[in-house]
Scaffold this motif. Structure first.
Motif, PDB file in Angstrom:
ATOM      1  N   PRO A 126      -9.608  25.362 -10.492  1.00  0.00           N
ATOM      2  CA  PRO A 126      -9.893  24.272 -11.184  1.00  0.00           C
ATOM      3  C   PRO A 126     -10.152  23.820 -12.047  1.00  0.00           C
ATOM      4  O   PRO A 126     -10.052  24.588 -13.180  1.00  0.00           O
ATOM      5  N   LEU A 127     -10.060  22.473 -12.251  1.00  0.00           N
ATOM      6  CA  LEU A 127      -9.994  22.413 -13.245  1.00  0.00           C
ATOM      7  C   LEU A 127     -10.929  20.679 -14.045  1.00  0.00           C
ATOM      8  O   LEU A 127     -11.463  20.865 -14.800  1.00  0.00           O
ATOM      9  N   ASP A 128     -11.051  20.119 -12.895  1.00  0.00           N
ATOM     10  CA  ASP A 128     -12.051  19.272 -12.965  1.00  0.00           C
ATOM     11  C   ASP A 128     -11.892  17.980 -14.021  1.00  0.00           C
ATOM     12  O   ASP A 128     -12.906  17.462 -14.182  1.00  0.00           O
ATOM     13  N   GLU A 133      -8.412  15.921  -7.151  1.00  0.00           N
ATOM     14  CA  GLU A 133      -8.372  17.462  -7.172  1.00  0.00           C
ATOM     15  C   GLU A 133      -7.949  17.642  -5.961  1.00  0.00           C
ATOM     16  O   GLU A 133      -8.376  18.271  -5.126  1.00  0.00           O
ATOM     17  N   LEU A 134      -6.038  18.417  -6.195  1.00  0.00           N
ATOM     18  CA  LEU A 134      -6.522  19.910  -5.658  1.00  0.00           C
ATOM     19  C   LEU A 134      -5.683  21.019  -5.896  1.00  0.00           C
ATOM     20  O   LEU A 134      -5.684  20.812  -7.582  1.00  0.00           O
ATOM     21  N   VAL A 135      -6.223  21.832  -5.706  1.00  0.00           N
ATOM     22  CA  VAL A 135      -5.856  23.015  -6.165  1.00  0.00           C
ATOM     23  C   VAL A 135      -4.525  23.974  -5.200  1.00  0.00           C
ATOM     24  O   VAL A 135      -5.311  24.604  -4.108  1.00  0.00           O
ATOM     25  N   VAL A 136      -3.443  24.429  -5.472  1.00  0.00           N
ATOM     26  CA  VAL A 136      -2.512  24.980  -5.088  1.00  0.00           C
ATOM     27  C   VAL A 136      -1.771  26.369  -5.971  1.00  0.00           C
ATOM     28  O   VAL A 136      -1.394  25.657  -7.429  1.00  0.00           O
ATOM     29  N   THR A 292      -9.109  20.132  -1.891  1.00  0.00           N
ATOM     30  CA  THR A 292      -8.366  21.202  -0.452  1.00  0.00           C
ATOM     31  C   THR A 292      -7.971  22.767  -1.939  1.00  0.00           C
ATOM     32  O   THR A 292      -7.524  22.073  -2.941  1.00  0.00           O
ATOM     33  N   ILE A 293      -8.124  24.158  -1.563  1.00  0.00           N
ATOM     34  CA  ILE A 293      -7.938  24.736  -2.287  1.00  0.00           C
ATOM     35  C   ILE A 293      -7.294  25.368  -1.511  1.00  0.00           C
ATOM     36  O   ILE A 293      -7.424  25.996  -0.516  1.00  0.00           O
TER      37      ILE A 293
END
Length: 313
Positions: A126-128, A133-136, A292-293
């Motif tokens: 996560p970058l904020d 924002e999505l993280v995969v 979503t992560i």
């Protein structure tokens, strides 16, 4: 009809399709972009590195974006300092991209508290940067845990570590997972040696490990450092795996074809890129919100560089 309007009859749809095929019609992306207020381009912010992980992920991401029909814009930073990263991000924003994908070794941005007006897909953590924002990314912690448990299960008292550069979040995650796995098993946590992802830095670490008879197992944060380590130990007269077992991370293509095939953690970067772009398309199409992560599973590939420690005579 080209927009798949459900009110168009099957017969009319067939006639129009035949005409499209005969005339070689292609949709006018520029006109559609003006209508929708979007450029239909995706930007990728990535570090300019030839290291296997970043380079492979960049290629896989470009292919995944191209397969969606969106245009692709690349901002390749030379350094990992904050100014270079910020300049790369600004370059993409100035080109009016519809979304940004981030494949960078740093998670520090001056934009963090401002929020971007477009979606962001992070291929790391996560970058904020944006409210959407999505993280995969790969399940690095799970892969490292499996590697350490494999070595402990063979009978090694503890596992030493060659870490990557600590300004890279992936290096920090792998080091923290290595430490957590040892602590969970009630084993001593030795001081790690920091490399720079290169085989040369692994070689230098091996010169140190070769002097220490208590070292019987090493987990390297990537395969290239593991390969350098193997060469260094060989030149110092320490046998792999009889004297020192080694596990790497990445499963680079050459890992299976070394004189001693390398035991390593396999991560499927192409799967992570495709899945991330798939979720990003859902956001751009209005079918998904941010937050979503997802972590793509990794797996340990056991080859020829690990075995039970040989009892000292």
């Amino acid at each position: 009809m080209v927009n798949d309007d459900p009110r168009v009859s099957p017969e009319a749809r067939t006639r129009v399709k035949d005409a499209i095929d005969a005339l070689g019609y292609r949709p006018n992306i520029a006109a559609r972009s003006l209508l929708l207020g979007r450029t239909r381009t995706i930007g990728l912010l990535t570090v300019g590195s030839t290291a296997y992980g970043p380079a492979s992920l960049t290629l896989a991401t470009e292919r995944a974006v191209s397969n969606t029909g969106y245009g692709f814009r690349l901002a390749n930073t030379v350094d990992v300092d904050i100014d270079s990263v910020e300049n790369g991000l600004s370059l993409l924003l100035d080109q009016g991209v519809d979304a940004v994908i981030v494949n960078e070794p740093t998670s520090t941005f001056r934009h963090r508290r401002h929020g971007l007006a477009i979606p962001v897909l992070s291929l790391s953590e996560p970058l904020d940067l944006s409210d959407v924002e999505l993280v995969v990314g790969s399940d690095e912690a799970g892969g490292v845990k499996e590697a350490v448990e494999h070595l402990l299960g063979l009978g090694h008292a503890t596992v030493h570590h060659i870490a990557g550069p600590q300004e890279w979040p992936s290096s920090k995650r792998r080091r923290e997972a290595w430490k957590a796995a040892l602590e969970a098993a009630g084993r001593d946590v030795p001081d790690s040696i920091e490399g720079d992802w290169s085989a040369a830095s692994g070689y230098e670490a091996g010169l140190e490990f070769a002097k220490r008879p208590e070292v019987t197992a090493v987990f390297a944060a990537n395969d290239h450092m593991a390969i350098g380590l193997m060469r260094s130990l060989q030149r110092a007269g320490r046998r792999v795996p009889e004297d020192i077992s080694i596990v790497g991370f990445d499963d680079v293509p050459e890992a299976a074809f070394l004189s001693r095939a390398l035991t390593t953690v396999h991560q499927d970067l192409a799967v992570a890129a495709v899945r991330g772009v798939e979720l990003l398309m859902e956001v751009l199409d209005g079918g998904r919100e941010g937050g979503t992560i997802e972590r793509v599973p990794t797996r340990l590939v056991v080859r020829e560089t690990t075995q039970a420690p040989v009892a000292s005579s």
